[in-house]
Design a protein around this motif. Structure first.
Motif, PDB file in Angstrom:
ATOM      1  N   TYR A   1       1.929   4.674   6.017  1.00  0.00           N
ATOM      2  CA  TYR A   1       2.061   3.214   5.945  1.00  0.00           C
ATOM      3  C   TYR A   1       3.452   2.760   6.396  1.00  0.00           C
ATOM      4  O   TYR A   1       3.599   1.737   7.068  1.00  0.00           O
TER       5      TYR A   1
ATOM      6  N   ASN B   1       0.613   3.897  -3.058  1.00  0.00           N
ATOM      7  CA  ASN B   1       0.326   5.318  -2.838  1.00  0.00           C
ATOM      8  C   ASN B   1       1.496   6.206  -3.240  1.00  0.00           C
ATOM      9  O   ASN B   1       1.284   7.346  -3.673  1.00  0.00           O
TER      10      ASN B   1
ATOM     11  N   ASN C   1       0.819  -1.213   0.000  1.00  0.00           N
ATOM     12  CA  ASN C   1       0.000   0.000   0.000  1.00  0.00           C
ATOM     13  C   ASN C   1       0.852   1.261   0.000  1.00  0.00           C
ATOM     14  O   ASN C   1       0.494   2.263  -0.638  1.00  0.00           O
TER      15      ASN C   1
END
Length: 280
Positions: A93, A28, A24
């Motif tokens: 993250y 992103n 993730n």
């Protein structure tokens, strides 16, 4: 046996969650990169000159007609705000990724050494992979120039670039033909780290004394070059330093690939410590 199965299951679940966070963060980071690339294409000198010239003509015509100058809505601040939000997401993250790893190190005291080291090696390799494939830095050159006090070219982007370590090595070797620098970074940021981590990983499962001694000696030899990982990061930090000159300004940003690689460096140091502990 039951305790080992439970420990293996829990650490496997933790590893899967770390893989999810890394993916993730990478996803992103690429969204942020592509959005900024699109923004950079809109902020060319041509577009900046056309926009400022149009605003100047509108004001001049409005003054001749006795009208108040029209205030055009500037979309740049809203786009910059959107970019800032996109920039924060992959970092969030990575922070969670690093926090989970830090907490999971406490499992050393409750699980078998072999299970713990298998997990730790897996996380180290995971961090290295995403450190190599994620964007490590972003660079763009801004132009801020008032042409004969008539047209102000502000924040026009002359050049935009976002690279991973792998892409940087490829550019150094095949585009800029700086073979020595490219090969040095390739060796110490890709080849040596993988060899060192994989050899250490193999040591966990080998019980043959002579083979273990040979791999341990090789690891000991490679460990003398362990600070080169930090050296590579230093090279990138120097390369990332901002430079201002006259009408232009080089702006650089550290991206998530740098943080993943930094996590790998820390984990490799921790692994070198655990390699000295007898595995039970």
């Amino acid at each position: 046996m039951t305790k080992n199965l439970i420990s293996s299951f829990i650490l496997t679940a933790v590893f899967i969650s770390l893989l999810f966070l890394a993916l993730n963060s990478y996803k992103n980071a690429k969204i942020y990169e592509n959005t900024y690339k699109q923004y950079a294409q809109e902020q060319t000198i041509k577009n900046s000159v056309e926009k400022n010239t149009q605003e100047m003509l509108n004001g001049f015509i409005g003054a001749l007609l006795g009208q108040n100058p029209k205030v055009t809505k500037d979309e740049i601040p809203s786009k910059k705000l959107q970019l800032e939000k996109l920039k924060e997401k992959p970092i969030e993250y990575v922070i969670i990724f690093a926090t989970i790893i830090t907490l999971s190190l406490l499992s050393f005291f409750v699980v078998s050494k072999k299970i713990f080291l298998t997990y730790l090696h897996s996380v180290t390799i995971l961090s290295l992979i995403f450190g190599l494939i994620s964007p490590i830095f972003m660079m763009y050159i801004l132009l801020d120039y008032n042409f004969q006090n008539i047209v102000n070219i502000k924040d026009a982007i002359l050049q935009f670039e976002s690279l991973t370590i792998i892409e940087s090595i490829n550019k150094l070797i095949y585009v800029q033909e700086k073979y020595f620098v490219g090969i040095i970074i390739l060796l110490f940021s890709v080849v040596f780290p993988f060899i060192k981590t994989l050899l250490s990983f193999v040591n966990v499962f080998i019980n043959h004394v002579s083979i273990v001694n040979k791999t341990t000696k090789l690891l000991s030899a490679l460990s003398k070059w362990s600070m080169t990982d930090v050296f590579v990061l230093s090279i990138f930090l120097v390369y990332l330093s901002s430079v201002n000159s006259g009408i232009s300004k080089i702006v650089t940003q550290i991206e998530v690939g740098f943080y993943f690689f930094f996590i790998y460096v820390i984990l490799s140091i921790i692994l070198s410590f655990f390699n000295k502990i007898k595995i039970q």
